[in-house]
Structures are given as C-alpha cells and as structure tokens.
Design an enzyme around this catalytic site. Sequence first.
Site, PDB file in Angstrom:
ATOM      1  N   GLU B  29       0.841  -1.200   0.000  1.00 28.93           N
ATOM      2  CA  GLU B  29       0.000   0.000   0.000  1.00 28.93           C
ATOM      3  C   GLU B  29       0.873   1.245   0.000  1.00 28.93           C
ATOM      4  O   GLU B  29       1.747   1.391   0.868  1.00 28.93           O
ATOM      5  CB  GLU B  29      -0.894  -0.006   1.249  1.00 28.93           C
ATOM      6  CG  GLU B  29      -1.866  -1.166   1.279  1.00 28.93           C
ATOM      7  CD  GLU B  29      -2.355  -1.513   2.690  1.00 28.93           C
ATOM      8  OE1 GLU B  29      -2.182  -0.692   3.619  1.00 28.93           O
ATOM      9  OE2 GLU B  29      -2.905  -2.615   2.865  1.00 28.93           O
ATOM     10  N   SER B  59      -5.654  -4.097   1.181  1.00 28.86           N
ATOM     11  CA  SER B  59      -6.109  -5.492   1.144  1.00 28.86           C
ATOM     12  C   SER B  59      -4.939  -6.369   1.581  1.00 28.86           C
ATOM     13  O   SER B  59      -4.261  -6.972   0.753  1.00 28.86           O
ATOM     14  CB  SER B  59      -6.535  -5.883  -0.280  1.00 28.86           C
ATOM     15  OG  SER B  59      -7.592  -5.099  -0.757  1.00 28.86           O
ATOM     16  N   GLU B  60      -4.699  -6.430   2.874  1.00 32.74           N
ATOM     17  CA  GLU B  60      -3.508  -7.148   3.342  1.00 32.74           C
ATOM     18  C   GLU B  60      -3.536  -8.629   2.971  1.00 32.74           C
ATOM     19  O   GLU B  60      -2.493  -9.205   2.663  1.00 32.74           O
ATOM     20  CB  GLU B  60      -3.346  -6.987   4.858  1.00 32.74           C
ATOM     21  CG  GLU B  60      -2.727  -5.650   5.284  1.00 32.74           C
ATOM     22  CD  GLU B  60      -3.729  -4.521   5.363  1.00 32.74           C
ATOM     23  OE1 GLU B  60      -4.943  -4.788   5.208  1.00 32.74           O
ATOM     24  OE2 GLU B  60      -3.319  -3.354   5.577  1.00 32.74           O
ATOM     25  N   PHE B  83       2.091  -1.424   8.919  1.00 35.44           N
ATOM     26  CA  PHE B  83       2.407  -1.512  10.346  1.00 35.44           C
ATOM     27  C   PHE B  83       2.372  -2.989  10.747  1.00 35.44           C
ATOM     28  O   PHE B  83       1.482  -3.722  10.303  1.00 35.44           O
ATOM     29  CB  PHE B  83       1.364  -0.754  11.180  1.00 35.44           C
ATOM     30  CG  PHE B  83       1.493   0.747  11.137  1.00 35.44           C
ATOM     31  CD1 PHE B  83       2.063   1.441  12.210  1.00 35.44           C
ATOM     32  CD2 PHE B  83       1.045   1.466  10.047  1.00 35.44           C
ATOM     33  CE1 PHE B  83       2.174   2.821  12.174  1.00 35.44           C
ATOM     34  CE2 PHE B  83       1.155   2.846  10.005  1.00 35.44           C
ATOM     35  CZ  PHE B  83       1.727   3.539  11.071  1.00 35.44           C
ATOM     36  N   ASP B  85       1.351  -4.263  13.295  1.00 33.20           N
ATOM     37  CA  ASP B  85       0.048  -4.568  13.913  1.00 33.20           C
ATOM     38  C   ASP B  85      -0.905  -5.177  12.882  1.00 33.20           C
ATOM     39  O   ASP B  85      -1.759  -6.003  13.216  1.00 33.20           O
ATOM     40  CB  ASP B  85      -0.594  -3.288  14.468  1.00 33.20           C
ATOM     41  CG  ASP B  85       0.383  -2.451  15.267  1.00 33.20           C
ATOM     42  OD1 ASP B  85       0.219  -2.337  16.479  1.00 33.20           O
ATOM     43  OD2 ASP B  85       1.338  -1.908  14.655  1.00 33.20           O
ATOM     44  N   HIS B 129      -0.982   0.726  16.517  1.00 31.84           N
ATOM     45  CA  HIS B 129       0.067   1.101  15.556  1.00 31.84           C
ATOM     46  C   HIS B 129       1.435   1.180  16.223  1.00 31.84           C
ATOM     47  O   HIS B 129       2.324   1.864  15.740  1.00 31.84           O
ATOM     48  CB  HIS B 129      -0.253   2.452  14.899  1.00 31.84           C
ATOM     49  CG  HIS B 129      -1.409   2.421  13.955  1.00 31.84           C
ATOM     50  ND1 HIS B 129      -2.705   2.254  14.375  1.00 31.84           N
ATOM     51  CD2 HIS B 129      -1.470   2.507  12.597  1.00 31.84           C
ATOM     52  CE1 HIS B 129      -3.518   2.274  13.317  1.00 31.84           C
ATOM     53  NE2 HIS B 129      -2.792   2.417  12.236  1.00 31.84           N
TER      54      HIS B 129
END
Lengths: 335, 323
Positions: B29, B59-60, B83, B85, B129
């Site tokens: 991204e 869209s991980e 991140f 997280d 984060h």
Amino acid sequence: MVQQARSATDIGVPDPEGIYREMLRLRHFEEKAYELFLDGHVNGTMHLGVGQEAVAAGAAATLRPDDCTLGTYRGHNHVIARGAALDASFGELFGREIGLCKGKGGSMHLTSVEHGHYGSYAIVGAHLPIACGTAWSAKLRGADSVTLCFFGDGTTNIGAFHEALNLAAVWKLPVVFICENNLYMEFTPIGEVTAVPRPAADRASAYGLKPIVIDGNDVEVVYAGIAEAVDRARRGEGPSLIEALTYRHKGHSRTDPARYRPEGELEDWMTRDPITRFVQRLQEAGWNASDLERIEREVIEEVGAAAERALASPPPPESELFTDVYCAGETSWRS
Amino acid sequence: MAQLMYRQAVAAAIAQEIERDPTVMLIGEDVGAGGGVFKATEGLFERFGPSRIWDTPISEQAIIGTAMGAAMTGIRPVAEIMFSDFLATCWDGIANEIAKMRYMTGGQVCMPLVIRCANGGGVHFGAQHSQAVENWAMAVPGLKVVAPSTPADVKGLLAAAIRDDDPVVFFEQKELYAQTGEVPEDEYVLPLGQANVLREGADLTLVALAGTVKTALETAERLAADVGQEAEVIDLRCLVPLDVQTVKISLAKTGRLVIVEENPRPLGWGAELTSILVEEAFDSLDAPIIRVTTEPIPLPSSPTLERLARPGVERTLEAIRRL
C-alpha cells in the site's frame, strides 16, 4: 445459465473418451477412498467430491500443462484431473512415503507442482489471493499461462474472496475463479447465510465482472464455459468468476451424515449425476454401451491397483520429520 | 560509505536487489508513487517504474496471498505490510499458508519472499500502531525473522532476506526510520543468523534487538560511567535463525545476562532465549537471567505512559542493580 447448443452426435469436449475416463477415475478414486477410510487407512478427515466430477474434469481439459490450478480441502478431484498419479494421491491420504507430499500434507493438501497444481488449501478462501499471485507471476514473466482457482460456495462470504476479486480485476490478472456451488457451506444451506441468491455470480458486478452461472453437472457446459474464460484470460482480457451449480452426494466431511438435507434432494440430484448424464450423451452420439462399461471396468481396475500400491508403500522415514522446513535444508531454526 | 537514514537504507537495499535480479518486485500500500507512509520506499517508483513497484488496495490478505503465489512461481516479492500490527489482518496467509506450504507439500515449492513491516513503539500512535510483535513471527515454524538496528544492517540484512529462498518477516523499527548511519555504497549483504557484538565487556551481557539495541548501548555507557562495570552488548539481528552461540560465548565470560526486548513479556523472544540458556548454559550463569520487556498492556498513546511501558535505560539499569 450458459447453455450450449449441441447436436446429438457432436460431443462438446475435445476428447470425449478421455473426459469420460477422467470423471470415472475421480468417482472411483473417491469411492475407494471412502471404503478405505472405513477400513481405517485414511488419516484425519476427508472431504469427498463425489457428484462434482464434471467441474474438475471439464476445467482441467481446458488447460495447458503450464497453467496453474489451486483447489480446496475438497480437492482430490482437481489434483487428479491435472494428472497426479492415483497411487501417489492415495498414498498421501494414507500418510505413506509414496504420497504426493511424502505423507506430510494429507487429504486436505494434495499438491502436484509437476502437474501445475499449486496446492489444496484447507483454510476457506485463503487461496484466492494466492491464485492472484500465480496469475500475477505469469504476467510478470511474460508467460501466457492462466490460473484456475476452485473454491466452494461458502468461500464467497469470506474477506479474502473479495480482496482477491478486486485485486484480480484492478490488475487484470489472467485468473479464472470457479465457484463450485454445491448448495451447502459445511452443514448450512448457503442460501440461509448469503445476502444474494447466487453467492458468486451475484457478487461479480461489484468487481466489474460478468455474472456467469453454469450447469456444473454437465461436463460439456463446464468445458465450454471455462474454456471461454481461460481464452479470455490468456488473451490478457482479465479475470472471470464462474459459478458452477453442482451437488455433493456425501456429507461435508467423513463424520457428516448430511441429515440436514431435505428429503428427496439427494435423489433429485442423483438424476442429474454428471457421469450418468455424460453416459447418456455418449450413447446418443452412438457410443456403444459395452465399450463404456469396459472403460469403467478398466478404471475400477486402475484405481484398485493404485490403492494397493499405496497401501504397500511404507510410512515416510523418520528422517523426513525435519526436512522441507527451509529450502537450504536447514533442520533447525537456530543458526 | 554514505550517510543514510534507516528508512533510506530500506530503499537502498531494495534498489540494489531490483537492479541485480529481474524477479524482485515490491508490492504494498502506497509503496509506489507515494514513496511509503514512512518514506522507506521513496524514489523507487521514479527509478524502476510500475513494472517493478506495485501499489495495491488496502487489502492485506490480497498482498500476502499475491506475494505467496508469485513466490511459488519464480518471483521474489518484497511485500510491505505498513504496520506490523496489521499482520493480524493477514496472519492466515503468513502463518498458515506461507510458513507451511513447503513442508505440507513435501518440498515441492520454495517461498522466496520478504514481508516488511514497521514495528514497535516510541512514536505515540497508540495500541494498534505501536506494537512490537516480532515474537508472533518467531513462534511460527517455517518463517525467518529479522529485525535490524542500524541503517547498515538494514541494507545488508534486507538484501540477504530478499536473496533467501525462505519466507522472511523483516521488522523495521519505526522509531529508527530517521536515524542516520554509515552504509556501504557498494553491494552489501550480511548473513542471516549472525548476532553482532557491538560492545565488549567482561562484567555482564546485554542482549538486544532492533530498537532496544540503542537502549542497551546507552545503558552500558551509563553503567561504565556510574559504577565502572563493563557490559558486553549483543545485537541478535535475527530471531530465526537464532544465534545462540554468540550469546553463550559472552555469557561464559560474564556470567550475568540481562535481555532487553520490546515485545510484551509473556512469551517474548527473551523467554525462549532464557529457556535455551538455562538448559544449555546453566553452568555459565552466576545470577538469574533478567528480562526487561514492554509491560503486558495495550500500549497507551500518551508519551508519558508509553515511556513507562517500554523498556528504557532506567528500567534496564534498575534490572542490572538487581543482579
């Protein structure tokens, strides 16, 4: 529904005998696997694709050896249709050395990279993004190979389905997503848990794709529908999403007697059994019943012999426990 | 040598590998024209264009899956998860698919990919984060885990991670992105799984990783100035492969060990290291091993509270006093 105009004499697949034989191999493999499961030879659980043979056999017939396929835990049909050996496929179910994955994968992870089958995935939806990756890779390498990704109706309600469809559309990837809608997500009718009547096709427009529904129990229709999508992908025109209507004759997994099915439903679908229907078509086209029976006997013999070879194979050697974790052969996570 | 910021070393490593190997791709991204939210990929899109640098939607799962499919079929993707997280949003792809595919298929595939992410606290982004989650990755067999502490190590270790045939989760310390250091301008690759002894000392050993390396070094200087004790400081650099040997050699010399780790205490990487040393180097220990970790709480945003939660110099000195 995509319907093919067809005559009684012209069978709408390139090698009718080959397709017939393939569907029989899938059917008898599953029946044999079921029998051997009851005898205690199969480890863990098992998800049979009995009744869904037309989708795998018809789809595989549209492909070149360099095309990629990815399937699910209900995946015996797909890996065999791509050309994986029956004895190695049985061997994997039995956890033997001869197994496709050396006995390390099991029924839910049948893989044969040699035949372009890049895995059977047991986490619902996980492989749709992975199919984007094999398709992207072909594009990056300048190859015109295509990826076919099989999944069930339950997958259409999981996030990865939507992420993959969107990315495939945005990047115009050469991938064909094939939903085998067998009416049930595990034990629950798909219609009870889905906002639209057609779980895959009704989502297509959200990704700029054409809604395509085909009769997944008619191998000629399957072949024609998927061949068109494969050609489209190969021409660089992007992904397709196909919903193939089919039915699993057995329960979700080995422990499921499928008592939740309404009375008469199975019987109704049995009249539309893909193999019975194709036999009728072949006979209409002039095939001899005794030839068809002979082919089935040959297949039963082939499957039985393959199962015997797999049962005769030893379990994997203990030395295999630590291999294949890392590529360079490291056996430890410590340096 | 060039003076580069930690974040610039990320781009330098990727550029070095993209130039060297036509199959290396960057995907994520805002990694392209945007240059990355931490500017860690700045300049790459201008230099290599959209055929090598691929911007994705948020869209991980798609990013990780796409990287995996490509890695199995001849590409070496470098996937950015902005991140660390957010690894939780695509953990299935990482822990169930990428990490296990080679084993489950009996070695039919290799998985040469890198998952880069910004890890750790200190920038007051709050609980979603700021986490240090390197122990999540360490807990999954099949993954390699790298977390560099300096710009030079970023370049050398990221290059090595990209060349490695196994999947590597590469934790960039977001607190360090603006830190500068000398970085070799020529081709530079470090081996994975080799800890780095950054300061020698005979009185005690401090083991650290990524962001806590600076803490350990500062602690060692304070200790020398305040009480004249000399601490040996080891930067592990990688959690998998884990270089236990370097730590054992140091411990044999000093007899005392303090581990400074940023992940929260329960089952942090220091717990594994401690367990190994207790089993294998018990005779070297003159005192209990002490772990200084992030407190087991969701990280607060307020700098005052966040500072208390994370392992700093004062808490490390206090731990040493207890030895």
